[in-house]
Design an enzyme around this catalytic site. Structure first.
Site, PDB file in Angstrom:
ATOM      1  N   LYS A 273      45.783  45.057  50.069  1.00  0.00           N
ATOM      2  CA  LYS A 273      45.061  43.924  50.494  1.00  0.00           C
ATOM      3  C   LYS A 273      44.248  43.224  49.362  1.00  0.00           C
ATOM      4  O   LYS A 273      44.512  41.949  49.164  1.00  0.00           O
ATOM      5  CB  LYS A 273      44.195  44.279  51.728  1.00  0.00           C
ATOM      6  CG  LYS A 273      43.269  43.012  52.114  1.00  0.00           C
ATOM      7  CD  LYS A 273      44.169  42.007  52.925  1.00  0.00           C
ATOM      8  CE  LYS A 273      43.318  40.663  53.093  1.00  0.00           C
ATOM      9  NZ  LYS A 273      44.063  39.734  53.469  1.00  0.00           N
TER      10      LYS A 273
ATOM     11  N   THR B 177      38.557  43.437  55.996  1.00  0.00           N
ATOM     12  CA  THR B 177      38.971  43.806  54.390  1.00  0.00           C
ATOM     13  C   THR B 177      37.602  44.333  53.590  1.00  0.00           C
ATOM     14  O   THR B 177      36.809  43.610  53.756  1.00  0.00           O
ATOM     15  CB  THR B 177      39.442  42.364  53.738  1.00  0.00           C
ATOM     16  OG1 THR B 177      40.275  41.884  54.516  1.00  0.00           O
ATOM     17  CG2 THR B 177      39.718  42.821  52.464  1.00  0.00           C
TER      18      THR B 177
ATOM     19  N   LYS C 187      34.356  37.808  48.243  1.00  0.00           N
ATOM     20  CA  LYS C 187      34.196  39.391  48.249  1.00  0.00           C
ATOM     21  C   LYS C 187      35.352  39.956  47.918  1.00  0.00           C
ATOM     22  O   LYS C 187      35.407  40.992  47.371  1.00  0.00           O
ATOM     23  CB  LYS C 187      33.891  39.529  49.833  1.00  0.00           C
ATOM     24  CG  LYS C 187      33.902  40.801  50.443  1.00  0.00           C
ATOM     25  CD  LYS C 187      33.871  41.049  52.126  1.00  0.00           C
ATOM     26  CE  LYS C 187      35.403  40.659  52.255  1.00  0.00           C
ATOM     27  NZ  LYS C 187      35.583  41.092  53.650  1.00  0.00           N
TER      28      LYS C 187
ATOM     29  N   LEU D 193      35.340  43.010  61.215  1.00  0.00           N
ATOM     30  CA  LEU D 193      34.005  42.580  60.659  1.00  0.00           C
ATOM     31  C   LEU D 193      34.074  42.093  59.396  1.00  0.00           C
ATOM     32  O   LEU D 193      34.965  42.175  58.561  1.00  0.00           O
ATOM     33  CB  LEU D 193      33.315  43.827  60.721  1.00  0.00           C
ATOM     34  CG  LEU D 193      33.162  44.598  62.220  1.00  0.00           C
ATOM     35  CD1 LEU D 193      32.753  46.121  62.191  1.00  0.00           C
ATOM     36  CD2 LEU D 193      32.209  43.651  62.970  1.00  0.00           C
ATOM     37  N   PRO D 194      32.896  41.369  58.957  1.00  0.00           N
ATOM     38  CA  PRO D 194      32.744  40.937  57.456  1.00  0.00           C
ATOM     39  C   PRO D 194      33.145  41.521  56.477  1.00  0.00           C
ATOM     40  O   PRO D 194      33.820  41.271  55.590  1.00  0.00           O
ATOM     41  CB  PRO D 194      31.531  40.200  57.700  1.00  0.00           C
ATOM     42  CG  PRO D 194      30.960  40.293  59.207  1.00  0.00           C
ATOM     43  CD  PRO D 194      31.734  41.059  59.586  1.00  0.00           C
TER      44      PRO D 194
HETATM   45  P1  NAD Z   1      33.988  35.728  60.672  1.00  0.00           P
HETATM   46  O1  NAD Z   1      32.762  35.772  60.113  1.00  0.00           O
HETATM   47  O2  NAD Z   1      34.462  34.566  61.083  1.00  0.00           O
HETATM   48  O3  NAD Z   1      33.849  36.843  61.697  1.00  0.00           O
HETATM   49  C1  NAD Z   1      33.291  38.060  61.870  1.00  0.00           C
HETATM   50  C2  NAD Z   1      32.646  38.528  63.005  1.00  0.00           C
HETATM   51  O4  NAD Z   1      32.133  39.580  63.086  1.00  0.00           O
HETATM   52  C3  NAD Z   1      31.519  37.509  63.501  1.00  0.00           C
HETATM   53  O5  NAD Z   1      31.825  36.848  64.587  1.00  0.00           O
HETATM   54  C4  NAD Z   1      30.121  38.272  63.751  1.00  0.00           C
HETATM   55  O6  NAD Z   1      29.440  37.697  64.428  1.00  0.00           O
HETATM   56  C5  NAD Z   1      30.755  39.684  63.882  1.00  0.00           C
HETATM   57  N1  NAD Z   1      29.984  40.669  63.645  1.00  0.00           N
HETATM   58  C6  NAD Z   1      29.220  40.979  62.228  1.00  0.00           C
HETATM   59  N2  NAD Z   1      28.707  42.015  62.544  1.00  0.00           N
HETATM   60  C7  NAD Z   1      28.826  42.582  63.909  1.00  0.00           C
HETATM   61  C8  NAD Z   1      28.718  43.800  64.384  1.00  0.00           C
HETATM   62  N3  NAD Z   1      27.723  44.672  63.863  1.00  0.00           N
HETATM   63  N4  NAD Z   1      29.005  43.914  65.823  1.00  0.00           N
HETATM   64  C9  NAD Z   1      29.934  43.154  66.277  1.00  0.00           C
HETATM   65  N5  NAD Z   1      30.113  42.034  65.531  1.00  0.00           N
HETATM   66  C10 NAD Z   1      29.832  41.878  64.501  1.00  0.00           C
HETATM   67  O7  NAD Z   1      34.961  36.305  59.784  1.00  0.00           O
HETATM   68  P2  NAD Z   1      36.830  36.447  59.636  1.00  0.00           P
HETATM   69  O8  NAD Z   1      37.313  35.227  58.791  1.00  0.00           O
HETATM   70  O9  NAD Z   1      36.977  36.670  60.969  1.00  0.00           O
HETATM   71  O10 NAD Z   1      37.020  37.874  58.784  1.00  0.00           O
HETATM   72  C11 NAD Z   1      36.861  39.030  59.088  1.00  0.00           C
HETATM   73  C12 NAD Z   1      37.358  39.898  58.290  1.00  0.00           C
HETATM   74  O11 NAD Z   1      38.878  39.486  58.176  1.00  0.00           O
HETATM   75  C13 NAD Z   1      36.833  39.956  56.975  1.00  0.00           C
HETATM   76  O12 NAD Z   1      36.844  41.297  56.652  1.00  0.00           O
HETATM   77  C14 NAD Z   1      37.723  39.152  56.237  1.00  0.00           C
HETATM   78  O13 NAD Z   1      37.738  39.296  54.940  1.00  0.00           O
HETATM   79  C15 NAD Z   1      39.086  39.372  56.785  1.00  0.00           C
HETATM   80  N6  NAD Z   1      40.026  38.352  56.731  1.00  0.00           N
HETATM   81  C16 NAD Z   1      40.121  36.973  56.941  1.00  0.00           C
HETATM   82  C17 NAD Z   1      41.082  36.191  56.781  1.00  0.00           C
HETATM   83  C18 NAD Z   1      40.836  34.725  56.977  1.00  0.00           C
HETATM   84  O14 NAD Z   1      41.534  33.715  56.947  1.00  0.00           O
HETATM   85  N7  NAD Z   1      39.616  34.099  57.879  1.00  0.00           N
HETATM   86  C19 NAD Z   1      41.959  36.459  56.599  1.00  0.00           C
HETATM   87  C20 NAD Z   1      42.499  37.931  56.270  1.00  0.00           C
HETATM   88  C21 NAD Z   1      41.496  38.926  56.368  1.00  0.00           C
END
Ligand code: NAD
Length: 302
Positions: free
Chosen positions: A171, A96, A246, A67-68
Protein backbone atom coordinates in the site's frame (compact mmCIF):
# COMPACT_ATOMS: atom_id res chain seq x y z
CA UNK A 1 -24.65 -16.46 1.00
CA UNK A 2 -24.56 -16.96 4.76
CA UNK A 3 -25.41 -13.84 6.75
CA UNK A 4 -22.45 -12.86 8.94
CA UNK A 5 -22.28 -10.65 11.99
CA UNK A 6 -19.85 -7.91 11.12
CA UNK A 7 -18.41 -5.36 13.55
CA UNK A 8 -17.30 -2.26 11.63
CA UNK A 9 -15.13 0.27 13.50
CA UNK A 10 -14.31 3.62 11.83
CA UNK A 11 -17.08 5.01 9.60
CA UNK A 12 -15.34 7.98 8.01
CA UNK A 13 -14.88 8.91 4.35
CA UNK A 14 -13.90 5.32 3.52
CA UNK A 15 -15.37 3.18 6.28
CA UNK A 16 -18.87 4.69 5.84
CA UNK A 17 -19.23 3.37 2.28
CA UNK A 18 -17.51 0.07 3.07
CA UNK A 19 -19.81 -0.68 6.00
CA UNK A 20 -22.82 0.26 3.84
CA UNK A 21 -21.77 -2.30 1.22
CA UNK A 22 -21.53 -5.05 3.84
CA UNK A 23 -25.07 -4.18 4.95
CA UNK A 24 -26.25 -4.07 1.32
CA UNK A 25 -24.86 -7.59 0.86
CA UNK A 26 -27.24 -8.76 3.59
CA UNK A 27 -24.85 -8.95 6.56
CA UNK A 28 -25.76 -7.69 10.03
CA UNK A 29 -23.37 -4.78 10.56
CA UNK A 30 -22.81 -3.44 14.10
CA UNK A 31 -21.14 -0.09 13.45
CA UNK A 32 -19.08 2.11 15.79
CA UNK A 33 -17.33 5.46 15.37
CA UNK A 34 -16.44 8.26 17.78
CA UNK A 35 -18.44 10.67 15.60
CA UNK A 36 -22.23 10.84 16.03
CA UNK A 37 -22.63 12.15 12.46
CA UNK A 38 -20.82 9.07 11.14
CA UNK A 39 -23.06 6.80 13.25
CA UNK A 40 -26.17 8.54 11.90
CA UNK A 41 -24.97 8.09 8.31
CA UNK A 42 -24.25 4.41 8.98
CA UNK A 43 -27.79 3.97 10.34
CA UNK A 44 -29.18 5.53 7.17
CA UNK A 45 -27.13 3.04 5.15
CA UNK A 46 -28.63 -0.02 6.87
CA UNK A 47 -26.06 -0.62 9.63
CA UNK A 48 -26.86 -0.87 13.33
CA UNK A 49 -25.04 1.86 15.27
CA UNK A 50 -23.74 0.77 18.69
CA UNK A 51 -22.30 2.67 21.65
CA UNK A 52 -18.82 1.10 21.92
CA UNK A 53 -16.24 -1.10 20.23
CA UNK A 54 -16.92 -3.76 22.87
CA UNK A 55 -20.61 -3.85 21.97
CA UNK A 56 -19.85 -4.05 18.26
CA UNK A 57 -17.42 -6.96 18.52
CA UNK A 58 -18.96 -9.06 21.30
CA UNK A 59 -20.50 -11.73 19.04
CA UNK A 60 -18.92 -10.84 15.70
CA UNK A 61 -17.92 -13.32 12.99
CA UNK A 62 -15.81 -10.65 11.31
CA UNK A 63 -14.30 -7.42 12.71
CA UNK A 64 -13.30 -4.73 10.22
CA UNK A 65 -11.43 -1.56 11.22
CA UNK A 66 -10.94 1.54 9.03
CA UNK A 67 -9.10 4.02 11.27
CA UNK A 68 -6.86 7.03 10.63
CA UNK A 69 -3.37 5.76 11.53
CA UNK A 70 -1.15 3.25 13.37
CA UNK A 71 -1.63 4.57 16.94
CA UNK A 72 -5.44 4.34 16.59
CA UNK A 73 -5.19 0.79 15.26
CA UNK A 74 -2.81 -0.38 17.99
CA UNK A 75 -4.96 1.16 20.73
CA UNK A 76 -8.29 -0.14 19.42
CA UNK A 77 -6.99 -3.70 18.88
CA UNK A 78 -4.91 -4.01 22.06
CA UNK A 79 -7.43 -2.35 24.40
CA UNK A 80 -10.85 -2.91 22.83
CA UNK A 81 -10.97 -5.78 20.33
CA UNK A 82 -8.51 -8.49 21.42
CA UNK A 83 -10.13 -10.28 24.32
CA UNK A 84 -13.56 -8.71 23.67
CA UNK A 85 -14.32 -10.40 20.32
CA UNK A 86 -14.79 -14.17 20.24
CA UNK A 87 -11.52 -15.87 19.17
CA UNK A 88 -13.40 -17.40 16.23
CA UNK A 89 -13.77 -13.87 14.77
CA UNK A 90 -11.70 -12.91 11.74
CA UNK A 91 -9.94 -9.57 12.39
CA UNK A 92 -9.31 -7.36 9.35
CA UNK A 93 -7.58 -3.99 9.57
CA UNK A 94 -8.16 -2.04 6.34
CA UNK A 95 -6.53 1.22 7.56
CA UNK A 96 -3.23 2.36 6.03
CA UNK A 97 -0.57 2.12 8.75
CA UNK A 98 3.15 1.38 9.12
CA UNK A 99 4.42 -2.14 8.58
CA UNK A 100 5.88 -2.47 12.11
CA UNK A 101 2.57 -1.63 13.82
CA UNK A 102 0.70 -4.00 11.48
CA UNK A 103 3.09 -6.81 12.46
CA UNK A 104 2.79 -5.91 16.14
CA UNK A 105 -1.03 -6.04 16.04
CA UNK A 106 -0.88 -9.31 14.07
CA UNK A 107 1.41 -10.76 16.75
CA UNK A 108 -0.92 -9.69 19.58
CA UNK A 109 -3.94 -11.10 17.74
CA UNK A 110 -2.25 -14.39 16.91
CA UNK A 111 -1.01 -14.82 20.46
CA UNK A 112 -4.61 -14.42 21.66
CA UNK A 113 -5.82 -17.03 19.15
CA UNK A 114 -7.30 -14.88 16.35
CA UNK A 115 -6.81 -14.93 12.58
CA UNK A 116 -5.75 -11.39 11.57
CA UNK A 117 -4.90 -9.63 8.33
CA UNK A 118 -3.61 -6.22 7.35
CA UNK A 119 -5.82 -5.45 4.35
CA UNK A 120 -5.33 -1.83 3.24
CA UNK A 121 -7.24 -0.60 0.22
CA UNK A 122 -6.81 1.36 -2.95
CA UNK A 123 -9.49 3.16 -4.94
CA UNK A 124 -10.57 6.13 -2.83
CA UNK A 125 -14.00 7.11 -1.56
CA UNK A 126 -15.75 6.55 -4.89
CA UNK A 127 -14.59 2.91 -4.92
CA UNK A 128 -15.45 2.58 -1.20
CA UNK A 129 -19.01 3.69 -2.01
CA UNK A 130 -19.25 1.53 -5.12
CA UNK A 131 -17.78 -1.63 -3.53
CA UNK A 132 -14.92 -1.69 -6.04
CA UNK A 133 -11.83 -1.31 -3.85
CA UNK A 134 -8.58 -3.20 -4.42
CA UNK A 135 -7.35 -4.94 -1.24
CA UNK A 136 -3.69 -5.74 -0.54
CA UNK A 137 -3.55 -8.41 2.12
CA UNK A 138 -0.85 -9.54 4.53
CA UNK A 139 -1.89 -12.77 6.26
CA UNK A 140 -1.19 -16.43 6.87
CA UNK A 141 -1.72 -18.24 3.58
CA UNK A 142 -4.22 -20.65 5.14
CA UNK A 143 -6.52 -17.75 6.11
CA UNK A 144 -6.61 -16.04 2.70
CA UNK A 145 -9.68 -17.76 1.21
CA UNK A 146 -11.96 -16.71 4.06
CA UNK A 147 -10.44 -13.22 4.11
CA UNK A 148 -11.16 -12.83 0.39
CA UNK A 149 -14.76 -13.97 0.94
CA UNK A 150 -15.20 -11.50 3.83
CA UNK A 151 -13.92 -8.60 1.73
CA UNK A 152 -15.95 -9.53 -1.36
CA UNK A 153 -18.91 -7.08 -0.87
CA UNK A 154 -16.40 -4.18 -0.81
CA UNK A 155 -13.95 -5.29 -3.49
CA UNK A 156 -13.21 -5.63 -7.17
CA UNK A 157 -9.85 -7.35 -6.55
CA UNK A 158 -8.10 -8.86 -3.55
CA UNK A 159 -4.41 -9.79 -3.59
CA UNK A 160 -2.38 -11.64 -0.99
CA UNK A 161 0.83 -9.60 -0.97
CA UNK A 162 2.53 -11.93 1.52
CA UNK A 163 2.73 -12.50 5.27
CA UNK A 164 1.60 -10.02 7.95
CA UNK A 165 2.75 -6.48 7.10
CA UNK A 166 3.07 -7.20 3.36
CA UNK A 167 -0.31 -5.61 2.63
CA UNK A 168 0.86 -2.36 4.22
CA UNK A 169 4.19 -2.54 2.38
CA UNK A 170 2.34 -2.84 -0.96
CA UNK A 171 0.00 0.00 0.00
CA UNK A 172 2.71 2.56 0.85
CA UNK A 173 4.53 1.78 -2.42
CA UNK A 174 1.25 2.24 -4.32
CA UNK A 175 0.50 5.54 -2.58
CA UNK A 176 3.97 6.89 -3.23
CA UNK A 177 3.18 6.39 -6.94
CA UNK A 178 -0.20 8.09 -6.42
CA UNK A 179 1.32 11.15 -4.68
CA UNK A 180 3.96 11.52 -7.39
CA UNK A 181 1.49 11.15 -10.29
CA UNK A 182 -0.95 13.60 -8.71
CA UNK A 183 1.77 16.21 -8.35
CA UNK A 184 2.89 15.58 -11.93
CA UNK A 185 -0.69 15.95 -13.14
CA UNK A 186 -1.15 19.20 -11.18
CA UNK A 187 2.12 20.66 -12.45
CA UNK A 188 1.16 19.78 -16.02
CA UNK A 189 -2.28 21.41 -15.65
CA UNK A 190 -0.63 24.57 -14.27
CA UNK A 191 1.82 24.61 -17.19
CA UNK A 192 -0.94 23.92 -19.75
CA UNK A 193 -2.92 26.86 -18.38
CA UNK A 194 0.08 29.20 -18.63
CA UNK A 195 0.54 28.04 -22.23
CA UNK A 196 -3.05 29.01 -23.04
CA UNK A 197 -4.50 25.49 -23.13
CA UNK A 198 -7.92 24.65 -21.66
CA UNK A 199 -7.38 22.23 -18.70
CA UNK A 200 -10.58 20.40 -19.73
CA UNK A 201 -9.18 19.86 -23.23
CA UNK A 202 -5.96 18.70 -21.54
CA UNK A 203 -8.01 16.00 -19.80
CA UNK A 204 -9.39 14.76 -23.15
CA UNK A 205 -5.87 14.57 -24.55
CA UNK A 206 -3.95 13.18 -21.56
CA UNK A 207 -6.56 10.57 -20.66
CA UNK A 208 -5.97 9.01 -24.10
CA UNK A 209 -2.20 9.63 -24.16
CA UNK A 210 0.88 8.38 -22.34
CA UNK A 211 0.53 10.90 -19.47
CA UNK A 212 -2.59 9.00 -18.38
CA UNK A 213 -2.84 7.69 -14.80
CA UNK A 214 -5.49 7.19 -12.10
CA UNK A 215 -4.80 10.79 -11.05
CA UNK A 216 -5.99 11.98 -14.47
CA UNK A 217 -8.75 9.58 -15.52
CA UNK A 218 -10.41 8.95 -12.14
CA UNK A 219 -9.44 11.91 -9.99
CA UNK A 220 -8.74 14.84 -12.33
CA UNK A 221 -7.85 17.78 -10.05
CA UNK A 222 -9.52 20.38 -12.30
CA UNK A 223 -13.35 20.50 -11.98
CA UNK A 224 -15.51 19.21 -14.82
CA UNK A 225 -14.18 16.19 -16.68
CA UNK A 226 -14.60 13.62 -13.86
CA UNK A 227 -17.85 14.59 -12.08
CA UNK A 228 -17.23 12.29 -9.07
CA UNK A 229 -13.75 13.74 -8.35
CA UNK A 230 -13.35 15.99 -5.24
CA UNK A 231 -12.26 18.89 -7.49
CA UNK A 232 -15.99 19.36 -8.30
CA UNK A 233 -16.91 19.95 -4.65
CA UNK A 234 -14.18 22.37 -3.64
CA UNK A 235 -11.96 19.41 -2.66
CA UNK A 236 -14.21 18.40 0.25
CA UNK A 237 -14.10 14.77 1.45
CA UNK A 238 -12.06 12.37 -0.65
CA UNK A 239 -8.51 11.59 0.50
CA UNK A 240 -7.38 14.26 2.94
CA UNK A 241 -3.96 15.87 2.43
CA UNK A 242 -3.00 14.79 5.99
CA UNK A 243 -3.72 11.18 5.02
CA UNK A 244 -1.61 11.40 1.86
CA UNK A 245 1.16 13.03 3.88
CA UNK A 246 0.96 10.20 6.42
CA UNK A 247 1.42 7.62 3.64
CA UNK A 248 4.31 9.54 2.05
CA UNK A 249 6.03 9.69 5.45
CA UNK A 250 5.50 5.95 5.88
CA UNK A 251 7.11 5.40 2.47
CA UNK A 252 10.09 7.62 3.36
CA UNK A 253 10.55 5.89 6.73
CA UNK A 254 10.45 2.51 4.99
CA UNK A 255 12.89 3.73 2.32
CA UNK A 256 15.32 4.99 4.97
CA UNK A 257 15.14 1.68 6.86
CA UNK A 258 15.51 -0.48 3.75
CA UNK A 259 18.07 1.68 1.90
CA UNK A 260 15.78 2.22 -1.13
CA UNK A 261 16.42 5.33 -3.22
CA UNK A 262 13.21 7.41 -3.47
CA UNK A 263 14.14 11.04 -4.29
CA UNK A 264 10.80 11.85 -5.99
CA UNK A 265 8.94 10.38 -3.02
CA UNK A 266 10.95 12.72 -0.75
CA UNK A 267 10.14 15.78 -2.89
CA UNK A 268 6.48 14.83 -2.99
CA UNK A 269 6.39 14.47 0.80
CA UNK A 270 8.01 17.92 1.18
CA UNK A 271 5.40 19.56 -1.08
CA UNK A 272 2.44 17.94 0.68
CA UNK A 273 4.02 18.89 4.02
CA UNK A 274 4.10 22.51 2.83
CA UNK A 275 0.44 22.37 1.70
CA UNK A 276 -0.61 20.77 4.99
CA UNK A 277 1.35 23.38 6.97
CA UNK A 278 -0.49 26.16 5.12
CA UNK A 279 -3.75 24.95 6.69
CA UNK A 280 -5.18 22.70 3.97
CA UNK A 281 -4.67 19.30 5.64
CA UNK A 282 -8.39 18.54 5.60
CA UNK A 283 -8.86 19.23 1.87
CA UNK A 284 -8.56 16.42 -0.63
CA UNK A 285 -4.92 16.00 -1.69
CA UNK A 286 -5.69 16.93 -5.31
CA UNK A 287 -6.28 20.51 -4.06
CA UNK A 288 -2.49 20.94 -4.14
CA UNK A 289 -3.19 22.07 -7.73
CA UNK A 290 -4.40 25.39 -6.31
CA UNK A 291 -1.14 25.89 -4.40
CA UNK A 292 0.85 25.29 -7.57
CA UNK A 293 -1.41 27.71 -9.50
CA UNK A 294 -1.01 30.38 -6.81
CA UNK A 295 -4.81 30.39 -6.30
CA UNK A 296 -5.08 29.48 -2.62
CA UNK A 297 -7.05 32.61 -1.77
CA UNK A 298 -10.04 30.95 -3.52
CA UNK A 299 -9.77 27.81 -1.37
CA UNK A 300 -11.05 27.89 2.25
CA UNK A 301 -8.64 26.44 4.82
CA UNK A 302 -9.78 23.43 6.88
P1 NAD B 1 -11.59 9.56 8.08
O1 NAD B 1 -10.84 10.47 9.00
O2 NAD B 1 -12.66 10.09 7.21
O3 NAD B 1 -12.23 8.35 8.95
C1 NAD B 1 -11.64 7.78 10.09
C2 NAD B 1 -12.77 7.55 11.10
O4 NAD B 1 -12.23 6.85 12.22
C3 NAD B 1 -13.38 8.85 11.63
O5 NAD B 1 -14.78 8.84 11.38
C4 NAD B 1 -13.07 8.82 13.12
O6 NAD B 1 -14.08 9.40 13.93
C5 NAD B 1 -12.93 7.33 13.36
N1 NAD B 1 -12.16 6.98 14.56
C6 NAD B 1 -10.97 7.48 14.96
N2 NAD B 1 -10.58 6.88 16.10
C7 NAD B 1 -11.56 5.98 16.42
C8 NAD B 1 -11.75 5.07 17.49
N3 NAD B 1 -10.87 4.97 18.47
N4 NAD B 1 -12.87 4.31 17.49
C9 NAD B 1 -13.80 4.43 16.50
N5 NAD B 1 -13.67 5.29 15.45
C10 NAD B 1 -12.56 6.06 15.44
O7 NAD B 1 -10.46 8.80 7.23
P2 NAD B 1 -10.67 7.96 5.87
O8 NAD B 1 -10.40 8.85 4.72
O9 NAD B 1 -11.92 7.18 5.96
O10 NAD B 1 -9.40 7.00 5.99
C11 NAD B 1 -9.39 5.88 6.86
C12 NAD B 1 -8.17 5.03 6.53
O11 NAD B 1 -8.23 4.64 5.16
C13 NAD B 1 -6.84 5.78 6.71
O12 NAD B 1 -5.90 4.90 7.26
C14 NAD B 1 -6.48 6.19 5.29
O13 NAD B 1 -5.10 6.35 5.11
C15 NAD B 1 -7.04 5.02 4.49
N6 NAD B 1 -7.39 5.31 3.09
C16 NAD B 1 -8.13 6.42 2.78
C17 NAD B 1 -8.46 6.64 1.44
C18 NAD B 1 -9.29 7.85 1.02
O14 NAD B 1 -9.40 8.10 -0.20
N7 NAD B 1 -9.88 8.59 1.96
C19 NAD B 1 -8.07 5.74 0.45
C20 NAD B 1 -7.36 4.61 0.81
C21 NAD B 1 -7.03 4.39 2.15
Amino acid sequence: MTTKKIAFIGLGNMGGGMAANQAKAGHAVAAFDLSQAALDRAKGAGCMPVASVAEAVKDADIVITMLPAGPHVLKVYSEQIIGAAPTSALLLDCSTIDVDTARKVAGLAKEAGYAFADAPVSGGTMAADAGTLAFMVGCDEADFARIEAALEPMSRATFRAGDHGAGQAAKICNNMILGITMLGTCEAIGLAEKLGLDPVKMFDIVSKSSGQSWSTTTYYPWPGPVPTAPSNRNYDGGFATTMMLKDLKLAQDAAAKSGASTPLGAQTEALFQMFDGMGYGGRDFSAILQMLRGKLEELPKT
